[in-house]
Design a protein around this motif. Structure first.
Motif, PDB file in Angstrom:
ATOM      1  N   GLN A  14       0.834  -1.202   0.000  1.00  0.00           N
ATOM      2  CA  GLN A  14       0.000   0.000   0.000  1.00  0.00           C
ATOM      3  C   GLN A  14       0.870   1.254   0.000  1.00  0.00           C
ATOM      4  O   GLN A  14       0.627   2.205  -0.728  1.00  0.00           O
ATOM      5  CB  GLN A  14      -0.902   0.007   1.244  1.00  0.00           C
ATOM      6  N   ALA A  16       1.450   4.031  -3.110  1.00  0.00           N
ATOM      7  CA  ALA A  16       1.279   5.475  -2.916  1.00  0.00           C
ATOM      8  C   ALA A  16       2.561   6.225  -3.282  1.00  0.00           C
ATOM      9  O   ALA A  16       2.520   7.238  -3.986  1.00  0.00           O
ATOM     10  CB  ALA A  16       0.889   5.765  -1.469  1.00  0.00           C
ATOM     11  N   HIS A  58      -3.812   9.586   3.706  1.00  0.00           N
ATOM     12  CA  HIS A  58      -4.864   9.117   2.795  1.00  0.00           C
ATOM     13  C   HIS A  58      -4.914   7.601   2.658  1.00  0.00           C
ATOM     14  O   HIS A  58      -5.945   7.044   2.298  1.00  0.00           O
ATOM     15  CB  HIS A  58      -4.674   9.724   1.403  1.00  0.00           C
ATOM     16  N   ILE A  59      -3.792   6.933   2.897  1.00  0.00           N
ATOM     17  CA  ILE A  59      -3.738   5.487   2.628  1.00  0.00           C
ATOM     18  C   ILE A  59      -3.608   4.672   3.916  1.00  0.00           C
ATOM     19  O   ILE A  59      -4.400   3.772   4.161  1.00  0.00           O
ATOM     20  CB  ILE A  59      -2.554   5.152   1.686  1.00  0.00           C
ATOM     21  N   PRO A  83      -6.397   5.736   7.347  1.00  0.00           N
ATOM     22  CA  PRO A  83      -7.803   5.329   7.217  1.00  0.00           C
ATOM     23  C   PRO A  83      -7.992   3.810   7.304  1.00  0.00           C
ATOM     24  O   PRO A  83      -8.981   3.343   7.862  1.00  0.00           O
ATOM     25  CB  PRO A  83      -8.205   5.831   5.829  1.00  0.00           C
ATOM     26  N   GLN A  84      -7.044   3.060   6.760  1.00  0.00           N
ATOM     27  CA  GLN A  84      -7.169   1.600   6.829  1.00  0.00           C
ATOM     28  C   GLN A  84      -6.812   1.088   8.219  1.00  0.00           C
ATOM     29  O   GLN A  84      -7.428   0.145   8.728  1.00  0.00           O
ATOM     30  CB  GLN A  84      -6.247   0.932   5.808  1.00  0.00           C
TER      31      GLN A  84
END
Lengths: 218, 243
Positions: A121, A125, A138-139, A142-143
């Motif tokens: 991930q 990015a 953003h990556i 949130p996860q």
């Protein structure tokens, strides 16, 4: 032989137990807030590239996870708070001790959450030209937050129950009043069952609330 | 012509294990270079040195005239010019397909969201997935996910595209749809470096084939020469196993 259950003891102590409940809620919320914020810094500190910082944060976590909470409460109440405030203050000591303890566990939840995100991930990015900060925001975060929620749920429930330890330093919360009733009447079941019901209602409500949040963010 | 990618003397170790030895490679604009070789030969590591997902221990990488190793180079800027497609897709699972393709356009290229979305939809149409714009990645097949990943990389309008075994994680029946998109891209003149085990694709689309083994480029040449008349015994041996 039968046990004469004296509802009048519960009745007499109910207003005090309810006042104690408010204090338990207040101390728990304040400790959780402190723990979440402090834990964030400790958790990221433990992931830092700078080894002395990493080492220091690991030390903090090991210290607070590796010693009994009751010992931390007593040391902070009698040893740490008086030199700072000039007097003992049970509520402050309770919030500080529970908050510092919660921070150690929270730090590990943050770290585990962030590190559980697949390295691919981050690489994807980066390959799109995103900066480290953009990638986190953003990556990764949130996860990671979704994966942290159940672990934080556990931690909060444990904290609410463990806040009962601060009865030892005469903070008038639920457990304190249950002990007082027991000492006055030499009856075990009435005060302790009442306290158990109150704690259960608190933690059950909390776990339902967290389940609802977990569903919302899916 | 000035090469758009130049690697000179690149070496890389993981711990005591030296995975790249003195790699020298020039890629011309619009050229399609296909890298083949056994597993563990350093193909992926070499590719990942081009956009600095791995940092070479020695040597120099120059992309479009910018040195990646020089102090003060903004690595994020250079990565923006080099799209990458991964073996395992690496789509962002918490975002819809269209947002996967839009995010970096807005964050990195500074495009307006409407403009970025328009570009995303047109790229999804190009890879045949406009109808999946509002789906989440975990509802896609492997082939669809990889085509979205290609669209995501293309959305940055990169000057080069790097493919790291893009079909190795796919079910056999989905390999074709991904290769078709890559062929189209090559035909449009995209500069591409492709690490793959698809020998048919290499032969058909590659302008040049590199054969790597044990962290070195053993042999390189146009596909007909490398596949039909390999110069080294090691290349011959490898090809005899895979063809």
């Amino acid at each position: 032989m039968y046990y004469a259950f004296r509802f009048d003891i519960i009745q007499e102590y109910l207003p005090l137990l309810l006042k104690g409940t408010l204090l338990t809620i207040g101390i728990s919320l304040a400790a959780i807030a402190n723990g979440l914020i402090l834990g964030l810094f400790i958790g990221f500190g433990k992931m830092a590239g700078f080894w002395p910082l990493r080492w220091l944060m690991s030390g903090y976590i090991n210290l607070f996870r590796g010693t009994p909470l009751i010992l931390q409460v007593l040391i902070i109440h009698f040893g740490v708070i008086p030199p700072i405030l000039g007097t003992t203050n049970g509520v402050v000591a309770a919030i500080v001790a529970l908050g510092l303890n919660c921070a150690a566990y929270s730090a590990e939840i943050y770290r585990a959450g962030i590190q559980s995100i697949d390295a691919g991930q981050r690489e994807a990015a980066y390959s799109l030209g995103m900066t480290h900060a953009q990638t986190l925001r953003h990556i990764i975060v949130p996860q990671a937050v979704r994966r942290m929620i159940p672990a934080f749920g556990n931690e909060f429930i444990v904290l609410v129950k463990d806040s009962s330890f601060v009865a030892w330093i005469a903070v008038p919360e639920i457990m304190y009043w249950a002990n007082a009733a027991k000492s006055q009447y030499y009856h075990i079941w009435e005060p302790y069952l009442a306290a158990a019901v109150i704690y259960f209602v608190l933690t059950y409500t909390l776990s339902k609330l967290l389940q609802w949040i977990e569903r919302r963010v899916k | 012509m000035e090469p758009i990618i130049r690697m000179s003397g690149v070496a890389k170790s993981f711990g005591k294990n030296k995975v790249l030895h003195d790699i020298n490679l020039d890629v011309a604009p619009r050229e399609v270079v296909v890298v083949i070789g056994p597993s563990g030969s350093g193909k992926s590591t070499m590719l990942r040195c081009i956009n600095l997902l791995e940092r070479p221990d020695e040597g120099e990488v120059v992309i479009d005239g910018h040195s990646l190793m020089a102090k003060g180079t903004n690595i994020a800027d250079i990565r923006t010019e080099a799209g990458m497609v991964f073996q395992r897709f690496n789509l962002f699972p918490h975002m819809k397909v269209v947002d996967n393709v839009t995010l970096a356009q807005v964050q990195v290229r500074g495009r307006r969201p409407e403009e970025a979305k328009e570009r995303a939809i047109s790229l999804l149409r190009k890879v045949g997935l406009a109808d999946k714009a509002d789906a989440y990645p975990d509802s896609l097949s492997g082939g669809q996910a990889q085509r979205v990943a290609i669209a995501r990389a293309l959305a940055m309008d990169p000057k080069i595209m790097l493919f790291d075994e893009p079909t190795s994680a796919l079910d056999p029946e989905m390999v074709g749809e991904v290769l078709a998109v890559m062929k189209e891209l090559a035909a449009e003149g995209m500069t591409m470096v492709v690490v793959t085990h698809e020998m048919g694709f290499a032969r058909e689309v590659g302008d040049r084939i590199l054969f790597m083994e044990s962290g070195t480029i053993v042999e390189e040449g146009p596909p007909e020469q490398l596949f039909e008349r390999p110069r080294t015994e090691r290349t011959r041996l490898f090809l005899s196993k895979v063809l």
